[in-house]
Structures are given as structure tokens and as C-alpha cells.
Write an enzyme that holds these catalytic residues in place. Structure first.
Site, PDB file in Angstrom:
ATOM      1  N   SER A  69       0.842  -1.187   0.000  1.00 24.61           N
ATOM      2  CA  SER A  69       0.000   0.000   0.000  1.00 24.61           C
ATOM      3  C   SER A  69       0.884   1.247   0.000  1.00 24.61           C
ATOM      4  O   SER A  69       2.070   1.159  -0.315  1.00 24.61           O
ATOM      5  CB  SER A  69      -0.948  -0.016   1.201  1.00 24.61           C
ATOM      6  OG  SER A  69      -1.948   0.974   1.046  1.00 24.61           O
ATOM      7  N   ASN A  70       0.318   2.381   0.322  1.00 24.58           N
ATOM      8  CA  ASN A  70       1.086   3.625   0.359  1.00 24.58           C
ATOM      9  C   ASN A  70       0.526   4.532   1.451  1.00 24.58           C
ATOM     10  O   ASN A  70      -0.487   4.225   2.073  1.00 24.58           O
ATOM     11  CB  ASN A  70       1.076   4.310  -1.012  1.00 24.58           C
ATOM     12  CG  ASN A  70      -0.315   4.723  -1.428  1.00 24.58           C
ATOM     13  OD1 ASN A  70      -0.945   5.564  -0.801  1.00 24.58           O
ATOM     14  ND2 ASN A  70      -0.830   4.111  -2.491  1.00 24.58           N
ATOM     15  N   HIS A  71       1.214   5.645   1.682  1.00 22.28           N
ATOM     16  CA  HIS A  71       0.934   6.488   2.847  1.00 22.28           C
ATOM     17  C   HIS A  71      -0.243   7.447   2.681  1.00 22.28           C
ATOM     18  O   HIS A  71      -0.425   8.326   3.517  1.00 22.28           O
ATOM     19  CB  HIS A  71       2.192   7.289   3.216  1.00 22.28           C
ATOM     20  CG  HIS A  71       3.296   6.436   3.738  1.00 22.28           C
ATOM     21  ND1 HIS A  71       3.236   5.796   4.954  1.00 22.28           N
ATOM     22  CD2 HIS A  71       4.491   6.089   3.212  1.00 22.28           C
ATOM     23  CE1 HIS A  71       4.350   5.115   5.151  1.00 22.28           C
ATOM     24  NE2 HIS A  71       5.123   5.265   4.108  1.00 22.28           N
ATOM     25  N   ALA A 120      -4.536   7.564  -4.254  1.00 20.76           N
ATOM     26  CA  ALA A 120      -3.161   7.166  -4.558  1.00 20.76           C
ATOM     27  C   ALA A 120      -3.207   5.696  -4.963  1.00 20.76           C
ATOM     28  O   ALA A 120      -2.967   4.797  -4.156  1.00 20.76           O
ATOM     29  CB  ALA A 120      -2.273   7.380  -3.343  1.00 20.76           C
TER      30      ALA A 120
END
Lengths: 240, 240
Positions: free
Chosen positions: A44-46, A111
Site C-alpha cells: 500500500s502507500n501512505h 493514490a
């Protein structure tokens, strides 16, 4: 002029605020996507989802009909917003393509993971003494915003985001052209205190013949300014 | 007997509950770890941290001194618990080895990533038209619980967790022996409604000559039963 109406709206503190965007339908994607590695692990991402949620709240407050397609985040659905929860990029694309058919403006604020696992393991990948290294084979995810902008019928006015850590203006303008977007909002996430997981953000918005900087400010205030700017550009476009 | 005191404690609703674990020091790890791919992307897992937080709350309520080493979770620190926030497995190990020196019982409840990137990219990895596939090279993370159990001085009583999707008992008992643990709590995460992100959980606890099933129940109630069981086994061990 609409921009003035919107500015006026946000300054109004009365009990019956104007709803200048009544009848306008937004679909907004927000948050990260999660790409499964196996039943317990993921990539995943922030992204916190705060910017997309703030945009949804701002548009709904102005009377717009808002569908929010959300990756996994820890946020409350804004008042008056219809929320659709998804996990992976594939799921988000399916929801986005369906919603795009019936909405006027698409804002791709999520995102979205660029890559997913070539194959998701059906059981938890075991760590063994033998394998000190592990190689993950990833394949490219569909480009959701590009697939929306490429629609030949019922194409909504399409606004993208570009979160970059270097050469921000250049990468954002390339994306605008390559993906056939109407507007792109460029975000320099290498600067501390703005972007992912922050309460504040600063953006520069580019159109094919348009550029406007929105300076560092609280994400809710920025969202109001951005919705105003997007609607103004959308209505200019419709005149031509 | 301590077990009876503990049962009595949890049944007491008076204003001055007994603190039978006063003087006992627990260090508990909880939540997932996040392993950076680049400045915006990471690998993680579905651990919510609820079980570790419930264990910390249960031990603190009984008068124990509790240090909670936590990966990124959306949970409030329980009353009376000292919390240390970490992101990666390397950070968690450093905090755990330091804390182990001064604590009696170590409970490794965190879902530590088995692997991390061989190299973390300093800038966001760009998606280009050329690379339809992406290969991530991962290397093994340190085994935190094994490094605690392998301490030759100031080794705390060491309790591990095993979240498995198949052959649960077999994998858990292998881990108990291979890592030289005192107890292991086995969790079948393939069963819906227990484990990761669930409010309930069921565990089977194994020691070298010990096995006890704790049936499906609310994580807070389960945590009380598990703390009771761990302290009982810890005190049996100390007698020998």
C-alpha cells in the site's frame, strides 16, 4: 460569476447557505489502494485519504451530489456523501467506470497502486530457513484516471492528481497530456508538512493552457478553493 | 493460587480492585510493521494491533508495569501503559532488545514483516510505459522473538504468536521449538471472524509440555484469560 458566488458562500455564516452546485454530480476517488500479496500481507502507500474526503465534503456542502470511491482509510464519511468502499486498484477502477457514466466531474484523488502482484498467493507465504531472499513479481495496474479520460461516451470532466518527490511540474504536465486530463493537481510530497498524512497541503493546478498555485493551507480550506477552481474551469470548458 | 486470584480480580466490580501483578514487568509488541519500498509505498499486513493492545490493557489493569512497542495502528494507548511507536521490523527489534533487558515477560504479538526491501528507493519509483512488470527484491528481516528468546543474559520469559492459514498446530509447535520460546499462541487466521481486524479471537497455547485451547471470545476477555495463563506458566517455570 460563479467564482464570486462560491467565495460568497464560504464567507456566509447564515443558517441557509446557498447551494450553487445543486444539480452537479461529482465522483471522487480517495485514499490508497491495497494490493494483496497473500491472505495477510499487502502493498500500500501512505495516502491518508484526507484530501479526497475534504474535496467530497466541500462539494457536498455546496449542494453537489457526490459519490466517494474510497480505499481503506480511517475517516468518517462526510455529510451528504455516498461512499463506496474498495480495496484494490481493479476494484476501484470498476467502481469508477460505473460511476463515471452518470457524473459530470471526476476527481481522481486516490493514490492508486501502480503495480499489483502478478499472482496473489492463496495461502500465507511461509518463511523458510532456505530462502533468505524473496522476489515479488508485480504487474502494472490499470491506469484508472486515464481510462476515465479515454471514455468516448459520457466522459466526465476529468481532474487528476500527481504526487511527486522530484521534477514535480514536469511530471505533472506530462501526465496531463499523456492521460488526456482536463486538469491536474500537482503535489510535492517530498516537502515536509504537506501531502500524505498531513493536515495541510499545497498544490499547483495545471490545465492545457492554465496554471494556478494554491499555497500551503489547511486541507479543508484548500479543498474549498480547489472545488471552486475546478467548477470554474469546467464551466469555461462547457462554453466552448 | 494466582489463577484464582486473577479470576477473582476480573469478577470484582468494587472500586479498589486487587493488583496481583504489581512488580511484574511486561513488554508487549503489537500491530503490523511497515517496510518501505520508496518514500510513498510500503509493504504491510492486516494486523489491527487489537490483540496486543488488549493484552497490554489487561496486564496493566492487574497492576503490571507494561511497555507496549507498537507498529502503526489506529488505537488508543491503554491506561497506565508506556507506548513506544515504531514502523519497521528493524526499529521494532531495537526497541524490543532494549526493553527485554529490564522486563520479566516478553509477549511478541506484533505481526512483524518477514521480509523488507533489499534496498529502499530514495525517490518514488516511477511507472514508465516500458516497464509493464516490476520485480521487488526482498531480504529476510531479523526474527525479533527468536532474538529475544536467544538472549543469554536478562532473557525474559518469552511468549510468541503464530498466525497461520493452514496446518496451524504443526507450524506453531515447530516455531515454539525452533525459536526456543516458552509459550506460543496459535491463531488460525483463515477462519472468518477471528484474528486480524476482528473483534473476536480464538487461540491455542502451546508450551514444551503444555497445550490449552482458549475458545472464540471477545479480544478483551481473551486477553484477560491469556495474561492469567501466561503468568501461571511463568510462575511454574520459576519454581523449577
Amino acid at each position: 460569476q460563479l467564482a464570486e458566488l462560491l467565495v460568497e458562500h464560504f464567507q456566509t455564516t447564515g443558517s441557509t447557505p446557498a447551494k450553487p452546485l445543486t444539480g452537479l454530480k461529482f465522483v471522487i476517488t480517495a485514499g490508497p489502494t491495497r494490493e494483496a500479496i497473500d491472505p495477510v500481507r499487502y502493498i500500500s502507500n501512505h495516502s491518508s485519504g484526507k484530501m479526497g474526503y475534504a474535496l467530497a465534503a466541500a462539494a457536498a456542502k455546496l449542494g453537489a451530489e457526490v459519490t466517494l470511491i474510497s480505499g481503506p482509510v480511517q475517516l468518517t464519511t462526510p455529510t451528504g456523501v455516498s461512499r463506496i468502499d474498495v480495496a484494490s486498484a481493479i476494484e476501484m477502477q470498476q467502481a469508477a467506470l460505473t460511476a463515471a457514466q452518470t457524473h459530470d466531474i471526476f476527481i481522481g484523488c486516490a493514490a492508486v497502486a501502480d503495480y499489483r502482484m502478478a499472482e496473489v498467493a492463496p495461502q500465507k507465504l511461509k518463511k523458510t530457513a532456505d530462502n533468505d531472499v524473496l522476489t515479488l513479481q508485480l504487474v502494472k495496474n490499470p491506469d484508472i484516471i486515464a481510462s476515465i479520460a479515454a471514455l468516448t461516451s459520457h466522459r466526465p470532466y476529468t481532474v487528476g492528481f500527481a504526487a511527486e518527490t522530484e521534477q514535480v511540474a514536469q511530471y505533472a504536465q506530462q501526465k496531463l497530456l499523456n492521460k488526456n486530463l482536463d486538469l491536474i493537481c500537482a503535489n510535492d510530497v517530498s516537502v515536509a508538512g504537506q501531502g500524505f498524512n498531513s493536515e495541510q497541503n499545497a498544490l499547483t493546478v495545471y490545465g492545457p493552457q492554465f496554471e494556478q498555485a494554491l499555497p500551503l493551507q489547511d486541507k479543508n480550506t484548500l479543498a474549498q478553493a480547489l472545488i471552486t477552481l475546478i467548477v470554474e474551469q469546467y464551466q469555461n470548458e462547457k462554453k466552448h
